[in-house]
Design a protein around this motif. Structure first.
Motif, PDB file in Angstrom:
ATOM      1  N   PRO A 109       0.803  -1.224   0.000  1.00  0.00           N
ATOM      2  CA  PRO A 109       0.000   0.000   0.000  1.00  0.00           C
ATOM      3  C   PRO A 109       0.835   1.273   0.000  1.00  0.00           C
ATOM      4  N   VAL A 110       2.153   1.127   0.161  1.00  0.00           N
ATOM      5  CA  VAL A 110       3.048   2.287   0.215  1.00  0.00           C
ATOM      6  C   VAL A 110       3.958   2.284  -1.003  1.00  0.00           C
ATOM      7  N   PRO A 111       4.580   3.442  -1.317  1.00  0.00           N
ATOM      8  CA  PRO A 111       5.492   3.494  -2.465  1.00  0.00           C
ATOM      9  C   PRO A 111       6.697   2.570  -2.289  1.00  0.00           C
ATOM     10  N   VAL A 112       7.118   1.974  -3.385  1.00  0.00           N
ATOM     11  CA  VAL A 112       8.305   1.128  -3.423  1.00  0.00           C
ATOM     12  C   VAL A 112       9.269   1.717  -4.446  1.00  0.00           C
ATOM     13  N   ILE A 113      10.495   1.954  -4.023  1.00  0.00           N
ATOM     14  CA  ILE A 113      11.527   2.508  -4.897  1.00  0.00           C
ATOM     15  C   ILE A 113      12.591   1.441  -5.107  1.00  0.00           C
ATOM     16  N   ALA A 114      12.824   1.046  -6.349  1.00  0.00           N
ATOM     17  CA  ALA A 114      13.890   0.099  -6.658  1.00  0.00           C
ATOM     18  C   ALA A 114      15.159   0.879  -6.982  1.00  0.00           C
ATOM     19  N   ALA A 115      16.253   0.504  -6.338  1.00  0.00           N
ATOM     20  CA  ALA A 115      17.560   1.101  -6.610  1.00  0.00           C
ATOM     21  C   ALA A 115      18.396   0.042  -7.308  1.00  0.00           C
ATOM     22  N   VAL A 116      18.740   0.304  -8.560  1.00  0.00           N
ATOM     23  CA  VAL A 116      19.317  -0.739  -9.413  1.00  0.00           C
ATOM     24  C   VAL A 116      20.741  -0.381  -9.819  1.00  0.00           C
ATOM     25  N   HIS A 117      21.654  -1.300  -9.548  1.00  0.00           N
ATOM     26  CA  HIS A 117      23.031  -1.158 -10.012  1.00  0.00           C
ATOM     27  C   HIS A 117      23.476  -2.492 -10.591  1.00  0.00           C
ATOM     28  N   GLY A 118      24.545  -2.482 -11.364  1.00  0.00           N
ATOM     29  CA  GLY A 118      25.053  -3.718 -11.938  1.00  0.00           C
ATOM     30  C   GLY A 118      24.035  -4.338 -12.879  1.00  0.00           C
ATOM     31  N   ASN A 119      23.845  -5.645 -12.750  1.00  0.00           N
ATOM     32  CA  ASN A 119      22.932  -6.364 -13.626  1.00  0.00           C
ATOM     33  C   ASN A 119      21.532  -6.479 -13.034  1.00  0.00           C
ATOM     34  N   ALA A 120      20.541  -6.234 -13.880  1.00  0.00           N
ATOM     35  CA  ALA A 120      19.138  -6.528 -13.568  1.00  0.00           C
ATOM     36  C   ALA A 120      18.611  -7.243 -14.805  1.00  0.00           C
TER      37      ALA A 120
END
Length: 271
Positions: A109-120
């Motif tokens: 129900p709350v915001p989700v922030i993905a922090a992406v480095h390297g491989n995804a």
């Protein structure tokens, strides 16, 4: 530091849940234990009324390099190891284990922030699709990689990716499996923006959001997630329902009062 056998670590400070994929020696690759840990972490946070924002990132050199190689080898014999993850039944739209590991973040129900480095890559990229916001390192490597293994994206990717990049770009990325940089991902709409230190940037943004009225933030997420998925009449009606519940509520009064008094607001948690 979390126990090395703990696939996903979770800590909550000042309303911000810091969630980290914790299998760095395997580039946070997805095995049954990782799938189960992602679902369990998301489900646990969903019921935590003190959480206002979630930051999702990976320990080590990568966010998540995709499916564990053991799973690919098992597929040649017709096995699907993700199905062996022990999880309670889901009452949401995502039923398969891999889908739940990605979509559980969209269900928060709350915001989700993905922090992406390297491989995804592959499933790693699809996990980021469950986030509301994606902050990506300029030199990160992202790919809808399943075609290289003779597969299709099956962790919500075929349904959520077109919402971000458009149907034609989603098809091009899926048909080719090509790798795009963080900079190209931003240009395509695959991520929100780039930052050389995505986790620090994500935590700073999370702190900014956590300082807002949690009831207004949750209502905003509910409304924005309806956009394009219901007709305008239903969407407009939902707006009026949400604003009606907020006006005069304790947190809305506090927001107005604090603004006029030129001080930081003191909001109550909870739904």
């Amino acid at each position: 530091m979390p126990d090395e056998e703990q696939r996903v670590s979770v800590s909550v400070t000042d309303g911000i849940a810091d969630v980290r994929l914790n299998r760095p020696e395997k580039r946070n690759a997805l095995d049954p234990a990782m799938f189960a840990a992602l679902v369990e972490a998301g489900e646990r946070l969903r019921s935590d009324v003190g959480v206002r924002v979630v930051v999702l990132s990976g320990e080590g050199p990568d966010f998540c390099a995709g499916l564990d190689f053991t799973s690919f080898r098992a597929m040649t014999a017709g096995e699907r190891l993700s199905a062996s993850a022990q999880l309670p039944p889901s009452d949401g739209p995502a039923k398969a284990t891999g889908q739940r590991a990605a979509y559980v973040w969209a269900e928060l129900p709350v915001p989700v922030i993905a922090a992406v480095h390297g491989n995804a890559l592959g499933g790693g990229l699809q996990i980021t699709l469950g986030a509301d916001i994606r902050i990506v390192a300029p030199d990160a490597r992202l790919s809808v990689m399943e075609i290289n293994w003779g597969l299709v994206p099956d962790m919500t990717g075929t349904q959520l990716l077109p919402e971000l990049v458009g149907r034609d770009v989603a098809k091009e990325l899926t048909y080719t499996g090509r790798v795009v940089s963080g900079e190209e991902a931003a240009a395509l709409g695959l991520c929100t923006r780039t930052d050389p230190d995505p986790r620090t940037a994500a935590l700073a943004l999370a702190a900014e959001i956590a300082a807002r009225s949690p009831h207004a933030v949750r209502a905003s997420k509910r409304l924005l997630d309806l956009a394009g998925r219901v007709d305008l009449e239903a969407g407009f009606a939902a707006e009026q329902k949400e604003i009606g519940a907020l006006i005069g509520s304790p947190n809305q009064v506090e927001a107005v009062t604090a603004r006029f008094e030129k001080r930081a607001p003191n909001f109550e948690d909870g739904r």
